[in-house]
Design an enzyme around this catalytic site. Structure first.
Site, PDB file in Angstrom:
ATOM      1  CB  SER A 190      -0.938  -0.042   1.216  1.00  0.00           C
ATOM      2  OG  SER A 190      -1.985   0.864   1.074  1.00  0.00           O
ATOM      3  CG  ASP A 416      -6.351  -3.262  -3.619  1.00  0.00           C
ATOM      4  OD1 ASP A 416      -7.135  -2.511  -3.008  1.00  0.00           O
ATOM      5  OD2 ASP A 416      -5.123  -3.270  -3.430  1.00  0.00           O
ATOM      6  CG  HIS A 455      -5.487  -2.509   0.251  1.00  0.00           C
ATOM      7  ND1 HIS A 455      -4.801  -2.101  -0.870  1.00  0.00           N
ATOM      8  CD2 HIS A 455      -4.993  -1.776   1.270  1.00  0.00           C
ATOM      9  CE1 HIS A 455      -3.933  -1.154  -0.532  1.00  0.00           C
ATOM     10  NE2 HIS A 455      -4.033  -0.945   0.746  1.00  0.00           N
TER      11      HIS A 455
END
Ligand SMILES: *[C@@H]1O[C@H](CO)[C@@H](O)[C@H](O)[C@H]1NC(C)=O
Ligand SMILES: *[C@@H]1O[C@H](CO)[C@@H](O)[C@H](O)[C@H]1NC(C)=O
Ligand SMILES: *[C@@H]1O[C@H](CO)[C@@H](O)[C@H](O)[C@H]1NC(C)=O
Ligand SMILES: *[C@@H]1O[C@H](CO)[C@@H](O)[C@H](O)[C@H]1NC(C)=O
Length: 530
Positions: A190, A416, A455
């Site tokens: 991320s 995601d 994610h």
């Protein structure tokens, strides 16, 4: 065999011969462009770090480390940056150094990311970049007392702290062990993935290997595009409940799951999944504790637009939309108004909300839930023009990194719901276009897409199967020249159904061989997408 074990013996002898400095006596590192404010160190024995999912999923105990904390400032910047380095004691060091990244608005997570690395024998570093460490909001540091954006701290968050940490972490490691790390790595997901991409592009000599999960590459673009579902719902004058959206996502999986011949809750090849939400029109959606809702053409139209991605008022595309098998819960979140039970309003995603308020508009009172199609378009343009150079990690020129011998391994879940996997594919294509025709991008940059995975593999949906040891695969590539063709992956502990899988090297996709146990990775092969 004999040769290998002799080499092992030789390496062990070198390790034993290294002169370790007392933990109490670590000299200040030299960092060009910065002033070291303090260096403190403590020996920690039998140290434990408690699990804190999703950042750390297990308790890590019995760590024996030298902890070094360095603070520094950049002259003129009014910042105080902390770099925390953990050094394994008692010959447990493998000779490797690793920097660990952050998530959301945090540049690093300290012990939560250091513990698994030192447990594996890495000397490891984490930094706060001079920020608060708050993942959810930059409110405390985004603006200076005069109300303008604190560009010094944003620069730290964007990339400067990545390099500072590499220089400081490696220097401290070399001082303590009496010799430099043999290999250095970046690992993060991320924001941590974005930091890794920034390192490859801006500081190509800092790391031998970079592992970037779900990287936030096109920050100034996709973060604003994350607000599109809110605009769509506002335009339609209807805010579906989480229950309605969940029904759509469940139906997508029900319709497309078995296109790959295996019923496991995972759509392996999204390109083959043709799904029209109007098939739900007229159906009654039932959720516990909520009134029944009849799915309407309005909701079907909202869903289609969210998948289509943001458009200008005249209908041209601005950015990608939500992948069709991703949960809607974050970007299309809605909340009940006041004490009503059926009237909802939108709730913009926190990163998109705070980025727009504090940075693009430099106005904490700016309310992204008021955005319309034209104002979203101008916000997008403003975000890119003001901050792309500073924070996007989208330069396709990886030639210096390649020349330095670096290896970049990126993985991204295709479900995601926050950072679109299409972004990673776009970047990979851009690097292919920017790389000399006689060079093979796969020699230094490989992408692995993880079907059905959310994610960073957090496990908000069934079927999430992130790579089990992507860092180990990267180490094999860097140190033994074993470039990974697949990444081993597995569902999270307790998942139902649980399975192992293989993630294929982009652009290949995994296909069940039609014979073996579909729950085992070895029964899947990598084929060209048709
Ligand atoms: C190490 O710490 C654990 C608690 O985390 C404790 O139960 C154990 O007795 C300690 N071991 C030693 C050798 O001090
Ligand atoms: C971690 O340890 C605590 C006790 O110290 C325990 O309550 C918890 O269940 C453990 N968590 C995991 C994921 O093992
Ligand atoms: C420097 O930062 C501190 C907060 O860390 C703040 O209180 C102070 O006003 C800042 N000074 C200037 C000149 O921006
Ligand atoms: C909602 O709250 C208001 C006061 O804030 C009250 O007048 C009203 O009766 C409440 N409505 C319901 C449905 O509870």
């Amino acid at each position: 065999m004999r040769f290998v074990s002799l080499l092992g013996l030789f390496a062990a002898t070198i390790n034993a011969a290294a002169v370790t400095r007392p933990c109490s006596n670590i000299p200040a590192p030299h960092l060009p462009g910065a002033r070291i404010l303090s260096v403190s160190s403590t020996e920690l024995r039998n140290h434990s770090v408690q699990a804190a999912p999703p950042l750390l999923n297990k308790n890590i105990t019995n760590l024996n480390i030298c902890e070094v904390v360095v603070t520094l400032t950049h002259p003129g910047a009014n910042d105080t940056v902390t770099v925390q380095v953990w050094l394994p004691l008692d010959g447990a060091w493998t000779g490797r150094f690793a920097s660990a990244g952050g998530s959301g608005w945090a540049a690093g997570h300290g012990p939560l990311t250091l513990a698994p690395l030192v447990a594996d024998g890495y000397a490891a570093a984490s930094t706060d970049a001079g920020l608060t460490g708050d993942i959810i909001t930059p409110a405390a540091w985004a603006l200076k007392p005069d109300g303008t954006v604190n560009l010094d701290l944003l620069t730290n968050f964007a990339s400067r702290s990545v390099h500072d940490m590499a220089v400081v972490g490696k220097a401290v490691t070399a001082s303590f062990y009496g010799r430099p790390a043999r290999y250095s790595y970046w690992t993060g997901c991320s924001t941590g993935g974005r930091q890794g991409m920034a390192a490859a592009q801006k500081y190509p000599g800092d790391f031998d290997g970079i592992l970037a999960g779900a990287p936030a590459i096109y920050w100034t673009e996709y973060v604003v595009a994350e607000l599109w579902p809110q605009v769509v719902m506002k335009e339609a004058g209807y805010f579906p409940s989480a229950c309605e959206f969940a029904a759509v996502r469940d139906d997508v999986v029900a319709v497309c799951d078995e296109l790959d011949g295996v019923k496991d809750g995972v759509v392996s090849n999204l390109a083959r999944c043709r799904y029209d939400p109007s098939r739900l029109v007229g159906k009654t959606i039932t959720c516990e504790g909520e009134d029944d809702v009849t799915f309407t053409t309005t909701t079907a139209s909202i869903v289609r637009k969210i998948w289509d991605g943001p458009k200008t008022p005249s209908g041209s595309s601005i950015w990608y939309g939500l992948p069709i098998d991703a949960p809607f819960a974050s970007l299309a979140a809605t909340v009940l108004v006041g004490n009503t039970t059926t009237t909802r309003t939108g709730a913009p995603f926190f990163v998109a909300d705070t980025w727009s308020r504090y940075f693009v508009k430099a106005n904490p009172a700016f309310d992204p839930s008021t955005l319309t199609r034209p104002t979203l378009h101008s916000l997008f343009a403003e975000s890119v023009s003001k901050f792309s150079t500073l924070i996007d990690s989208s330069s396709p020129d990886l030639a210096p990194f390649q020349k330095a011998g670096g290896k970049l391994l990126v993985w991204h879940g295709t479900s995601d719901p926050l950072i679109f996997p299409q972004d990673t594919v776009r970047y990979r294509r851009a690097v292919e276009a920017a790389t000399r025709a006689d060079a093979n991008v796969d020699d230094f940059f490989r992408v692995f897409l993880a079907p059905g995975t959310d994610h960073c593999g957090q496990g908000t949906i069934a079927g999430v199967a992130p790579p089990t040891d992507a860092l180990g695969a990267l180490v094999g590539w860097v140190e033994r020249g074993r470039a990974p063709d697949v990444l081993e992956a597995a569902t999270l502990p307790g998942a139902e159904p649980g399975f192992t899988r293989r993630l294929c090297r982009f652009p290949l996709v995994a296909e069940w061989d039609g014979r073996g146990d579909a729950g085992l990775g070895e029964s899947w092969r990598c084929v060209r997408e048709c």
